[in-house]
Design a protein around this motif. Structure first.
Motif, short mmCIF file in Angstrom:
data_model
loop_
_atom_site.label_atom_id
_atom_site.label_comp_id
_atom_site.label_asym_id
_atom_site.label_seq_id
_atom_site.Cartn_x
_atom_site.Cartn_y
_atom_site.Cartn_z
N SER A 42 0.83 -1.21 0.00
CA SER A 42 0.00 0.00 0.00
C SER A 42 0.86 1.26 0.00
CB SER A 42 -0.93 0.00 1.21
OG SER A 42 -0.18 -0.02 2.41
N ALA A 43 2.09 1.16 0.53
CA ALA A 43 2.98 2.33 0.54
C ALA A 43 3.39 2.75 -0.86
CB ALA A 43 4.24 2.03 1.36
N ARG A 44 3.29 1.82 -1.83
CA ARG A 44 3.72 2.13 -3.19
C ARG A 44 2.54 2.28 -4.15
NH1 ARG A 44 8.89 1.64 -4.40
NH2 ARG A 44 8.46 1.05 -6.55
N SER A 45 1.38 2.60 -3.59
CA SER A 45 0.23 2.86 -4.47
C SER A 45 0.35 4.27 -5.04
CB SER A 45 -1.08 2.72 -3.68
OG SER A 45 -1.08 3.64 -2.60
N GLY A 46 -0.42 4.53 -6.08
CA GLY A 46 -0.44 5.86 -6.68
C GLY A 46 0.72 6.14 -7.61
N ALA A 47 1.35 5.10 -8.17
CA ALA A 47 2.46 5.33 -9.09
C ALA A 47 1.95 6.01 -10.36
CB ALA A 47 3.12 4.00 -9.44
N PRO A 48 2.79 6.86 -10.99
CA PRO A 48 2.37 7.52 -12.25
C PRO A 48 1.97 6.48 -13.30
CG PRO A 48 4.41 8.47 -11.42
CD PRO A 48 4.12 7.27 -10.57
N LEU A 67 11.63 11.71 6.51
CA LEU A 67 10.52 12.66 6.45
C LEU A 67 9.63 12.39 5.24
CD1 LEU A 67 12.30 15.98 7.53
CD2 LEU A 67 10.59 14.69 8.82
N VAL A 68 10.27 12.17 4.07
CA VAL A 68 9.48 11.87 2.87
C VAL A 68 8.74 10.55 3.06
CG1 VAL A 68 9.62 11.34 0.40
CG2 VAL A 68 11.01 13.18 1.35
N ALA A 69 9.42 9.54 3.66
CA ALA A 69 8.79 8.24 3.88
C ALA A 69 7.60 8.35 4.83
CB ALA A 69 9.82 7.26 4.44
N GLU A 70 7.74 9.16 5.87
CA GLU A 70 6.64 9.34 6.82
C GLU A 70 5.46 10.03 6.14
OE1 GLU A 70 4.63 9.31 10.58
OE2 GLU A 70 6.23 8.13 9.66
N ARG A 71 5.76 10.98 5.27
CA ARG A 71 4.69 11.74 4.60
C ARG A 71 3.88 10.83 3.67
NH1 ARG A 71 7.71 15.75 3.05
NH2 ARG A 71 8.02 15.17 0.89
N CYS A 72 4.55 9.86 3.02
CA CYS A 72 3.81 9.00 2.08
C CYS A 72 3.55 7.61 2.67
CB CYS A 72 4.58 8.89 0.76
SG CYS A 72 6.17 8.06 0.86
N HIS A 73 3.79 7.46 3.98
CA HIS A 73 3.50 6.22 4.71
C HIS A 73 4.30 5.02 4.16
CE1 HIS A 73 0.33 8.51 6.57
NE2 HIS A 73 -0.21 8.76 5.39
N HIS A 74 5.55 5.28 3.75
CA HIS A 74 6.42 4.21 3.27
C HIS A 74 7.20 3.69 4.49
CE1 HIS A 74 8.73 1.68 0.81
NE2 HIS A 74 8.97 2.48 -0.22
N ASP A 75 6.58 2.77 5.23
CA ASP A 75 7.13 2.36 6.52
C ASP A 75 8.46 1.61 6.41
OD1 ASP A 75 5.07 3.50 7.92
OD2 ASP A 75 3.83 1.70 7.88
N LEU A 76 8.65 0.86 5.33
CA LEU A 76 9.92 0.16 5.16
C LEU A 76 11.09 1.14 5.10
CD1 LEU A 76 9.15 -2.66 2.54
CD2 LEU A 76 9.94 -2.98 4.88
N VAL A 77 10.93 2.19 4.30
CA VAL A 77 11.99 3.20 4.20
C VAL A 77 12.11 3.96 5.50
CG1 VAL A 77 12.69 5.34 3.05
CG2 VAL A 77 11.85 3.42 1.70
N PHE A 78 10.98 4.26 6.14
CA PHE A 78 11.03 5.02 7.39
C PHE A 78 11.84 4.26 8.45
CE2 PHE A 78 9.51 6.10 11.62
CZ PHE A 78 9.65 7.48 11.61
N VAL A 79 11.57 2.98 8.60
CA VAL A 79 12.26 2.19 9.64
C VAL A 79 13.74 2.05 9.29
CG1 VAL A 79 12.44 -0.08 10.73
CG2 VAL A 79 10.20 0.98 10.39
#
Length: 567
Positions: free
Chosen positions: A54-60, A140-152
């Motif tokens: 779900s963190a990678r939804s919305g791709a162009p 910060l970018v990961a938190e904004r787009c809810h990309h938890d893998l990158v955030f952690v």
């Protein structure tokens, strides 16, 4: 979700294809680390996790965007492979190009992944300030787009960067706790559980909480064994860290056993050949501590023989640094300096003369030169350490304190009391500004400053500084270095009291200093000097017989010393 799963699997396939393509080019540096690069390819398991997908939804959307996304994925995979192979300089342009392209696409999850890779590259290249800045931006970018893998990942690596590289323990603990809290969103079965606990363990080691570090290493070990085979480099790396923690706790044999287990598992993974890696150098250091110098030298000889033109320069430098430590500890200064020259050549040839990793080479060289009676050469070495660390970490980095302390000592030996005092004051000011209140790294410059002040009859400030050092030392626990510094602190306070006419105050302090000095393998202050200070206090107290006994012992000790030490 099905479409996202297919997209995720496509990315994993592209990463695999990119690594195969890179390895097929026959680059010796890549082939040297091929097993590690392949083992650490991202697995397909993450493509089954809804939170990851779900963190990678919305791709162009669209054909053109799809092509551009594929190209960025390939750049990220190539940069990651080069980085894991120890080729940070070649990984950097891939990471920078991926970040530029990701920002042009305007898709935040891809931007976060590119920032994470670039932050790892900066860290690998020793660029602490840019690593910190880039990892902060990634999380910060990961938190904004809810990309938890990158955030952690970014938060854990930032904690390591701040704690281990930049020595900002309180900030590191903050980010490590955030990483641990964010694991809840990924679930207890995430492959990142091991990384988070490993990063916490590293920082607890730096903070002096060795039992806590050992517990987190064990949790990291259990987590990684659930995802990887026992011979996987992630597992052997944790065993290496756990061994270090156990050794600090006094479990020397158990620690050595874990090192041997890590090597045995590594042989299962890489093949039973000598490897110039951290486990090998730590085994050599352990053998040296156990008195098996011949065995330690053989391990390092084998590791050096395994180096070749494609070997990572950091690996080569680590082997030679371990050899320098071994030979220096055995009193073989010439051999130690020769090993340091090999380490310098490896790093400087790959990264240039100002790379941050060179600081550890010049630091060791400076100590050896100072011990060898070459203060001018040692001054040049410590000035290089100071310049390199200041450029990499900034003017307020805790890593500058030791170099400043040694430069103050060397200036004092040259008779440059003005320069020595100014340098010692800078070290003390920096320590008081950036270190926790009970950190003993400020002790050495405090004692140097105190000695300069007492010698120039500025008794009040001199005694104050010596008492500050003694307060820190009395809270630090027992070790030979603490005992040695306590001798100096008590001697300086006693001398200040003598100069003010406080014989009754000076006598017990100087007696304690003398007793402790005699219990050490090597006294930090010549025993005749300590005895004469105590004799003066006893004479002032009219204990003439005791004073005379100390003078006679001092005279006897002087006759056993070479004239060059009579000062």
């Amino acid at each position: 979700m099905a479409a996202l799963r297919v997209s995720c699997l496509d990315e994993r396939a592209r990463a695999l294809g990119t690594v195969v393509e890179l390895l097929s080019q026959g680059d010796p540096a890549l082939l040297d680390r091929a097993a590690t690069v392949v083992a650490e390819l991202p697995g397909a398991a993450e493509c089954q996790q809804p939170t990851t997908l779900s963190a990678r939804s919305g791709a162009p959307a669209g054909a053109e965007a799809s092509v551009r996304l594929g190209e960025v994925s390939r750049q990220l995979a190539a940069g990651d492979a080069l980085l894991r192979a120890g080729l940070g300089t070649r990984a950097r342009p891939q990471a920078e190009a991926a970040l530029t392209a990701a920002r042009a696409l305007g898709w935040a999850p891809l931007e976060a992944e590119a920032l994470l890779l670039l932050g790892r590259v900066h860290d690998d290249l020793g660029d602490g300030r840019n690593a910190e800045q880039t990892l902060r931006e990634a999380l910060l970018v990961a938190e904004r787009c809810h990309h938890d893998l990158v955030f952690v990942r970014a938060t854990s690596l930032l904690a390591i960067q701040l704690g281990r590289r930049l020595e900002r323990g309180a900030e590191a603990a903050h980010w490590a706790s955030l990483a641990e809290a964010a694991l809840a969103r990924l679930g207890p079965d995430s492959e990142l559980v091991g990384l988070v606990h490993y990063s916490i363990g590293l920082n607890l080691i730096g903070a002096g909480d060795v039992p806590g570090a050992a517990q987190h290493y064990l949790r990291a070990l259990a987590a990684d064994l659930a995802h990887f085979p026992a011979s996987h480099p992630k597992v052997t790396n944790i065993l290496n860290g756990l061994s270090g923690a156990l050794r600090r706790l006094g479990h020397v044999d158990q620690a050595f056993g874990y090192l041997l287990l890590a090597r045995k598992l590594g042989d299962r993974f890489f093949g039973p050949t000598p490897r110039p890696d951290a486990i090998t150098t730590n085994i050599a250091r352990a053998l040296g501590r156990r008195g098996d110098l011949a065995g330690a030298r053989q391990v390092l000889d084998d590791a050096a023989a395994a180096l070749h033109a494609g070997s990572s320069p950091e690996r080569a430098a680590d082997v030679y640094l371990a050899r320098a430590d071994l030979e220096g500890g055995a009193g073989q200064t010439t051999a130690a300096l020769a090993a340091l020259e090999h380490a310098r050549a490896a790093l400087e040839g790959a990264f240039g003369p100002d790379h941050p990793r060179l600081a550890s080479v010049f630091d060791r060289r400076g100590y050896l030169e100072a011990a060898d009676g070459r203060p001018d050469a040692a001054t040049v070495s410590f000035e290089r350490v100071l310049a390199i660390r200041e450029a990499a970490e900034g003017p307020d980095a805790p890593g500058l304190i030791d170099a400043l302390g040694m430069l103050a000592t060397l200036a004092g030996r040259r008779g440059d009391t003005v320069g020595a005092e100014a340098t010692a004051r800078r070290a003390v000011y920096l320590g008081e500004k950036v270190l926790p209140g009970d950190d003993t790294r400020v002790v050495q410059p405090l004692l140097q400053l105190a000695a300069l002040l007492v010698d120039s009859d500025r008794l009040n400030e001199g005694e104050l500084r010596a008492r500050e050092a003694m307060r820190l030392l009395l809270k630090a626990g027992s070790s030979p270095q603490v005992a040695s510094n306590l001798v100096v602190a008590r001697y300086l306070i006693g001398r200040a009291a003598l100069a003010r006419g406080g014989d009754a105050e000076a006598a017990p302090l100087l007696t304690q200093a003398l007793d402790q000095a005699q219990s050490l393998p090597e006294s930090p202050i010549a025993l005749p000097r300590l005895r004469m200070a105590l004799a003066n206090a006893l004479w002032g107290l009219r204990d003439r017989a005791a004073a005379r006994a100390q003078v006679e012992l001092a005279a006897k000790e002087l006759t056993a010393m070479p004239p060059t030490d009579w000062s």
